[in-house]
Write an enzyme that holds these catalytic residues in place. Structure first.
Site, PDB file in Angstrom:
ATOM      1  N   CYS A  72       8.892 -14.403   3.392  1.00  0.00           N
ATOM      2  CA  CYS A  72       9.861 -13.399   3.842  1.00  0.00           C
ATOM      3  C   CYS A  72      11.282 -13.985   3.913  1.00  0.00           C
ATOM      4  O   CYS A  72      11.845 -14.292   2.869  1.00  0.00           O
ATOM      5  CB  CYS A  72       9.395 -12.789   5.152  1.00  0.00           C
ATOM      6  SG  CYS A  72      10.089 -11.150   5.408  1.00  0.00           S
ATOM      7  N   HIS A 167       3.977 -11.669   5.088  1.00  0.00           N
ATOM      8  CA  HIS A 167       3.678 -12.692   6.115  1.00  0.00           C
ATOM      9  C   HIS A 167       2.183 -13.047   6.156  1.00  0.00           C
ATOM     10  O   HIS A 167       1.463 -12.557   7.034  1.00  0.00           O
ATOM     11  CB  HIS A 167       4.046 -12.132   7.494  1.00  0.00           C
ATOM     12  CG  HIS A 167       5.503 -12.084   7.771  1.00  0.00           C
ATOM     13  ND1 HIS A 167       6.154 -13.043   8.504  1.00  0.00           N
ATOM     14  CD2 HIS A 167       6.440 -11.183   7.429  1.00  0.00           C
ATOM     15  CE1 HIS A 167       7.431 -12.738   8.610  1.00  0.00           C
ATOM     16  NE2 HIS A 167       7.629 -11.610   7.958  1.00  0.00           N
ATOM     17  N   GLU A 169       0.825 -15.507   7.380  1.00  0.00           N
ATOM     18  CA  GLU A 169       0.486 -16.154   8.658  1.00  0.00           C
ATOM     19  C   GLU A 169       0.140 -15.123   9.733  1.00  0.00           C
ATOM     20  O   GLU A 169      -0.385 -15.481  10.787  1.00  0.00           O
ATOM     21  CB  GLU A 169       1.642 -17.067   9.108  1.00  0.00           C
ATOM     22  CG  GLU A 169       2.838 -16.383   9.747  1.00  0.00           C
ATOM     23  CD  GLU A 169       3.753 -15.667   8.749  1.00  0.00           C
ATOM     24  OE1 GLU A 169       3.389 -15.556   7.556  1.00  0.00           O
ATOM     25  OE2 GLU A 169       4.815 -15.185   9.187  1.00  0.00           O
TER      26      GLU A 169
HETATM   27  N1  GLN Z   1      15.005  -9.007   6.975  1.00  0.00           N
HETATM   28  C1  GLN Z   1      14.977 -10.424   7.128  1.00  0.00           C
HETATM   29  C2  GLN Z   1      16.078 -11.091   6.317  1.00  0.00           C
HETATM   30  O1  GLN Z   1      16.654 -10.470   5.486  1.00  0.00           O
HETATM   31  C3  GLN Z   1      13.635 -11.004   6.708  1.00  0.00           C
HETATM   32  C4  GLN Z   1      12.563 -10.432   7.570  1.00  0.00           C
HETATM   33  C5  GLN Z   1      11.394 -11.341   7.779  1.00  0.00           C
HETATM   34  O2  GLN Z   1      11.448 -12.548   7.543  1.00  0.00           O
HETATM   35  N2  GLN Z   1      10.334 -10.762   8.299  1.00  0.00           N
HETATM   36  O3  GLN Z   1      16.366 -12.219   6.553  1.00  0.00           O
END
Ligand code: GLN
Length: 186
Positions: A72, A167, A169
């Site tokens: 992410c 994610h 995890e």
């Molecule tokens: N929206 C976040 C970003 O742009 C990422 C979200 C996440 O890691 N769950 O950094």
């Protein structure tokens, strides 16, 4: 990497797999590492902290020889192109779009067919997306390894570099962590 975001959950998954995990906050924490996971969180915040703590160049050097996985926000930090000004590592030749799934559905779960995982053809991976980025483009050697049903690319690999816009995890499925451990050991 334990500067901000969902790092404890990764540590728990690694311990479940019998892997000793350490928290990395400073370059001094890095000697002896075999692999590095950059967690989800807020990529601008994490990037600024990485600059402040002098982690950018040590991680770039580490990634030349070693496995690195970004989930992410971690995927955003590994990308070459993020479409806005923010500090990133630029390790992987991918373009990402932050917060790509809009407000209404900025968190959702999807079953992904990920063939590179153990039993990947038959057993879908439960992927949790939280204000997730998407992969706009992956240029060789980066290859897309998972897509949503509508074709949106959400995971890629290039050698020992791995990115997932979701994610693993947070799912009760260890296969992505096992996959990364294979990359670490290869
Ligand atoms: N929206 C976040 C970003 O742009 C990422 C979200 C996440 O890691 N769950 O950094």
């Amino acid at each position: 990497m334990a500067l901000q975001g969902a790092f404890i959950e990764h540590i728990h998954k690694l311990r479940e797999l019998g892997i000793p995990a350490v928290e990395v906050r400073l370059p001094q924490d890095m000697p002896g590492l075999d692999g590095l996971i950059m967690p989800g969180g807020e990529s601008t915040t994490i990037g600024k902290l990485m600059v402040a703590y002098g982690l950018m160049d040590p991680i770039r050097s580490f990634a030349v020889q070693n496995a690195v996985w970004g989930t992410c926000a971690g995927m955003i930090l590994m990308a070459k192109e993020v479409g806005r000004e923010q500090p990133v590592l630029g390790l992987m030749d991918i373009a990402v779009e932050r917060n790509a799934f809009g407000r209404q559905i900025d968190s959702f779960e999807a079953s992904l067919q990920v063939e590179v995982l153990k039993e990947g053809r038959t057993k879908p991976f439960p992927a949790i997306f939280i204000r997730a980025p998407r992969l706009v483009e992956a240029r060789p050697p980066a290859q897309v390894i998972a897509r949503l049903a509508d074709g949106t690319a959400v995971a890629a690999r290039a050698g020992r570099l791995l990115v997932t816009s979701f994610h693993p995890e947070l799912s009760r499925d260890l296969r992505f962590h096992e996959y990364f451990l294979e990359m670490v050991q290869s």
